[in-house]
Design an enzyme around this catalytic site. Structure first.
Site, PDB file in Angstrom:
ATOM      1  N   GLU A   1      -3.544  -8.928   2.755  1.00  0.00           N
ATOM      2  CA  GLU A   1      -3.260  -9.384   4.119  1.00  0.00           C
ATOM      3  C   GLU A   1      -4.405  -9.096   5.092  1.00  0.00           C
ATOM      4  OE1 GLU A   1      -2.287  -5.052   4.500  1.00  0.00           O
ATOM      5  OE2 GLU A   1      -2.141  -6.582   2.932  1.00  0.00           O
TER       6      GLU A   1
ATOM      7  N   CYS B   1       0.842  -1.202   0.000  1.00  0.00           N
ATOM      8  CA  CYS B   1       0.000   0.000   0.000  1.00  0.00           C
ATOM      9  C   CYS B   1       0.878   1.254   0.000  1.00  0.00           C
ATOM     10  CB  CYS B   1      -0.988  -0.033   1.158  1.00  0.00           C
ATOM     11  SG  CYS B   1      -2.388   1.095   0.909  1.00  0.00           S
TER      12      CYS B   1
ATOM     13  N   HIS C   1      -4.728  -4.758  -0.307  1.00  0.00           N
ATOM     14  CA  HIS C   1      -4.521  -5.383   1.000  1.00  0.00           C
ATOM     15  C   HIS C   1      -4.972  -6.837   1.064  1.00  0.00           C
ATOM     16  CE1 HIS C   1      -3.195  -1.804   3.175  1.00  0.00           C
ATOM     17  NE2 HIS C   1      -4.105  -1.129   2.508  1.00  0.00           N
TER      18      HIS C   1
END
Length: 308
Positions: A239, A144, A237
Site C-alpha cells: 500500500e 505488517c 507494504h
C-alpha cells in the site's frame, strides 16, 4: 462503482484528483444496490496518509464501497489532529456496542514492533477486536504489525527480532498462482519492506491451517492465508506511496538514527535520486482481488455475517 467517503475527508479530494471514483454518502444512498462495508482499523500514527493509501486501493474496483474508519477506544493519537479523529473515526467500543457487521476489515501496522504483543497498551482491546472479527466480519486483512499481531493471537505464530532492519524493495516469489487473491500476478513481484521483525517459514509450516502465498528469499514470508476464516496476513507494504520509504529514511537520518539506504529503491541506490514506484499495479491487483472475493462470498444480508 466508486468508494463512498465523507466529502470533507481529505482522501475525498485527493482520490478524485487522481481519477479514483469517489461518491458522497448522500449520493450513495440513492443507489439501488447494497454497497460493501469495509472498515479500516487505523493503528498508524499518520492517520490521514494511511487512510489515503488504503482508500486508493479499495476504491479502484468496480464495486461500491462504504469505508468506515475505526480507532482504539482509549488510545489517543499524538500525530493526527483531534478534530480529524473526532469527525471521521469511531471508537471500536462504539462499533462493538452497536452490533455492526462488515464485509471486510483491514488492520494496519503500528510502530510498536519492538514490544512484546502483551506490552502494547491497547493489546487487550485489540484481542477483543480480533475475536469480534470471527462473528462480525466476513473477511479480515492484517497488515505488517497488524498481521503479525493477528497471527500471534489466532495461531501462536511468533514474531522474531531482526539484527538489522529489513528496509527497501525486495523481489517476492508467487507461490500460489492459482490463488484468487493472486489473480493477474506476475511470478516475480517487487514489494516495499520496512520492519525490524519477521515471521519464519518453518513456524508457518508448523501450522497446517496457514498457507504462504508470497515469499522472498531475502526477507521471508510476505502474504499468508488462513483460508478457513477468510483471513490474509501481509507483513510488507504494497500500500505504500512512492515516497513512503524515502520519508522514513529521511526521518531517521534527521534524527541521527542508524539506518541504511533502503535497498533496491533509489536509482543506483543513491538517495539523491527520485525513487520510482514499481509495485503499484500489484498493490491494486491484491486489494482488488480481495474485494472481489468478498463480493463473491459475502451474504447479501449483513445480519447473516458470522452466522454461517
Amino acid at each position: 462503482m466508486p468508494i463512498t467517503l465523507p466529502e470533507n475527508l481529505p482522501a475525498f479530494d485527493i482520490l478524485r484528483s487522481e481519477g479514483v471514483m469517489v461518491m458522497s454518502p448522500d449520493r450513495a444512498a440513492r443507489q439501488d444496490i447494497r454497497p460493501l462495508r469495509i472498515a479500516l482499523l487505523n493503528l498508524m500514527p499518520k492517520k490521514i496518509q494511511t487512510e489515503n493509501q488504503f482508500a486508493r486501493l479499495i476504491g479502484a474496483t468496480p464495486l461500491q464501497i462504504n469505508l468506515s474508519l475505526i480507532r482504539m477506544s482509549d488510545h489517543e493519537s499524538k500525530n493526527t489532529a483531534a478534530d480529524h479523529m473526532e469527525s471521521f473515526y469511531r471508537a471500536f467500543a462504539e462499533v462493538e456496542a452497536a452490533g455492526e457487521r462488515f464485509d471486510g476489515l483491514i488492520v494496519t501496522g503500528a510502530p510498536v514492533e519492538h514490544l512484546p504483543f502483551e506490552e502494547v497498551t491497547y493489546w487487550d482491546e485489540l484481542r477483543r477486536v480480533f475475536d469480534w472479527t470471527r462473528t462480525h466480519v466476513h473477511s479480515t486483512f492484517g497488515v505488517c504489525w497488524g498481521g503479525m499481531a493477528m497471527a500471534w493471537h489466532f495461531h501462536g505464530l511468533p514474531k522474531r527480532l531482526l539484527d538489522a532492519k529489513a528496509f527497501g524493495c525486495f523481489r517476492h516469489r508467487n507461490l500460489a498462482p492459482a490463488s484468487p487473491y493472486l489473480r493477474g500476478f506476475s511470478d516475480d513481484v517487487l514489494i516495499p519492506v520496512s520492519r525490524w521483525t519477521e515471521v519464519r517459514q518453518e513456524d508457518i509450516d508448523a501450522r497446517t491451517e496457514l498457507t504462504t502465498l508470497l515469499a522472498s528469499d531475502h526477507v521471508g514470508p510476505c502474504l499468508v492465508e488462513d483460508a478457513a476464516h477468510r483471513t490474509l496476513y501481509i507483513f510488507n507494504h504494497l500500500e505504500y506511496d512512492s515516497g513512503t520509504l524515502k520519508d522514513e529514511y529521511d526521518r531517521d537520518v534527521a534524527a541521527g538514527k542508524p539506518i541504511g539506504v533502503p535497498a533496491n529503491y533509489y536509482p543506483d541506490d543513491d538517495p539523491a535520486g527520485c525513487p520510482s514506484n514499481r509495485w503499484r499495479s500489484h498493490a491494486h491487483l491484491l486489494y482488488g482481488n480481495w474485494i472481489n472475493e468478498i463480493y463473491q462470498t459475502t451474504p447479501f444480508d449483513l445480519n447473516d455475517i458470522g452466522r454461517g
